[in-house]
Design a protein around this motif. Structure first.
Motif, short mmCIF file in Angstrom:
data_model
loop_
_atom_site.label_atom_id
_atom_site.label_comp_id
_atom_site.label_asym_id
_atom_site.label_seq_id
_atom_site.Cartn_x
_atom_site.Cartn_y
_atom_site.Cartn_z
N LEU A 33 0.83 -1.21 0.00
CA LEU A 33 0.00 0.00 0.00
C LEU A 33 0.86 1.26 0.00
CD1 LEU A 33 -2.88 -1.00 2.43
CD2 LEU A 33 -3.07 -0.52 -0.02
N LEU A 34 1.93 1.25 0.77
CA LEU A 34 2.82 2.42 0.79
C LEU A 34 3.45 2.66 -0.57
CD1 LEU A 34 4.45 1.91 4.30
CD2 LEU A 34 2.89 3.75 3.63
N VAL A 35 3.83 1.58 -1.26
CA VAL A 35 4.38 1.71 -2.61
C VAL A 35 3.32 2.29 -3.55
CG1 VAL A 35 5.17 0.37 -4.62
CG2 VAL A 35 6.15 -0.08 -2.37
N LEU A 36 2.11 1.78 -3.47
CA LEU A 36 1.04 2.27 -4.33
C LEU A 36 0.67 3.72 -4.03
CD1 LEU A 36 -1.30 -0.86 -4.49
CD2 LEU A 36 0.18 0.04 -6.30
N MET A 37 0.81 4.14 -2.79
CA MET A 37 0.49 5.52 -2.42
C MET A 37 1.47 6.51 -3.04
SD MET A 37 -0.61 5.37 1.54
CE MET A 37 -1.70 4.10 2.10
N VAL A 47 2.67 -5.59 -11.40
CA VAL A 47 3.19 -6.50 -10.38
C VAL A 47 4.71 -6.43 -10.34
CG1 VAL A 47 3.41 -8.91 -9.68
CG2 VAL A 47 1.21 -8.04 -10.41
N GLY A 48 5.37 -6.42 -11.50
CA GLY A 48 6.84 -6.37 -11.55
C GLY A 48 7.40 -5.13 -10.89
N GLU A 49 6.73 -4.00 -11.09
CA GLU A 49 7.19 -2.74 -10.47
C GLU A 49 7.02 -2.78 -8.95
OE1 GLU A 49 6.14 0.51 -13.90
OE2 GLU A 49 4.45 -0.50 -12.92
N ILE A 50 5.93 -3.38 -8.50
CA ILE A 50 5.70 -3.51 -7.05
C ILE A 50 6.72 -4.48 -6.47
CG2 ILE A 50 4.06 -4.24 -5.28
CD1 ILE A 50 1.82 -3.39 -7.32
N THR A 51 7.01 -5.56 -7.20
CA THR A 51 8.00 -6.55 -6.78
C THR A 51 9.37 -5.89 -6.57
OG1 THR A 51 6.84 -8.32 -7.94
CG2 THR A 51 9.14 -8.70 -7.44
N GLU A 52 9.77 -5.05 -7.53
CA GLU A 52 11.07 -4.36 -7.43
C GLU A 52 11.14 -3.47 -6.19
OE1 GLU A 52 11.60 -2.12 -11.00
OE2 GLU A 52 11.70 -3.91 -12.27
N GLN A 53 10.05 -2.79 -5.89
CA GLN A 53 10.07 -1.83 -4.79
C GLN A 53 9.86 -2.46 -3.42
OE1 GLN A 53 8.13 1.99 -5.40
NE2 GLN A 53 7.88 1.48 -7.57
N THR A 54 9.31 -3.67 -3.38
CA THR A 54 9.06 -4.33 -2.09
C THR A 54 10.02 -5.48 -1.82
OG1 THR A 54 7.43 -5.81 -3.09
CG2 THR A 54 6.59 -3.77 -2.08
N HIS A 55 10.75 -5.92 -2.86
CA HIS A 55 11.68 -7.05 -2.75
C HIS A 55 10.95 -8.34 -2.36
CE1 HIS A 55 14.75 -4.06 -3.30
NE2 HIS A 55 14.32 -3.41 -2.24
N LEU A 56 9.70 -8.47 -2.81
CA LEU A 56 8.93 -9.69 -2.61
C LEU A 56 8.91 -10.46 -3.93
CD1 LEU A 56 5.85 -8.06 -0.86
CD2 LEU A 56 7.51 -9.54 0.25
N SER A 57 8.54 -11.72 -3.88
CA SER A 57 8.42 -12.49 -5.12
C SER A 57 7.13 -12.07 -5.85
CB SER A 57 8.37 -13.99 -4.81
OG SER A 57 7.15 -14.31 -4.15
N ARG A 58 7.12 -12.31 -7.15
CA ARG A 58 5.91 -11.99 -7.95
C ARG A 58 4.68 -12.72 -7.42
NH1 ARG A 58 6.61 -9.31 -12.89
NH2 ARG A 58 4.67 -10.21 -13.66
#
Length: 111
Positions: A33-37, A47-58
């Motif tokens: 949510l913080l990334v999306l904000m 999803v790939g952009e969120i993955t990069e910024q959170t360091h979580l798996s896809r």
């Protein structure tokens, strides 16, 4: 409104807010949510952009996005084969606002 009626309203608020509370109660979803904000409201992120910024798996990001979507907190926009996720401005988070306001009013009225 008497004490009993206010407590019933608060109980109803809790019931209506359960999905949202569960969705935002998870630290991983909070980080998403913080990334999306940080992004433009209607532009959204893939999803790939969120993955990069959170360091979580896809798969993890996809799972958490589904939970947030099911709770009505985020929306998805399709563009061809691409999916963009963004915060739902008219989200169910208003349920939490009502819950907190009703609890606050109850505490001021009866304590």
């Amino acid at each position: 409104m008497d004490k009993h009626d206010q407590l019933n309203r608060i109980k109803e608020n809790f019931i209506n807010s359960q999905k949202v509370l569960q969705a935002i109660g998870d630290e991983t979803r909070q980080s998403i949510l913080l990334v999306l904000m940080k992004t433009e409201c209607k532009t959204g992120l893939r999803v790939g952009e969120i993955t990069e910024q959170t360091h979580l798996s896809r798969p993890a990001v996809s799972h958490h996005l589904k939970v947030l979507r099911d709770a009505g907190i985020i929306l998805m926009r399709k563009e061809g084969t691409k999916n963009f996720y963004f915060i739902n401005i008219r989200s169910k988070l208003d349920l939490l606002k009502n819950l907190v306001m009703n609890i606050d009013k109850f505490m001021k009225d009866f304590h």
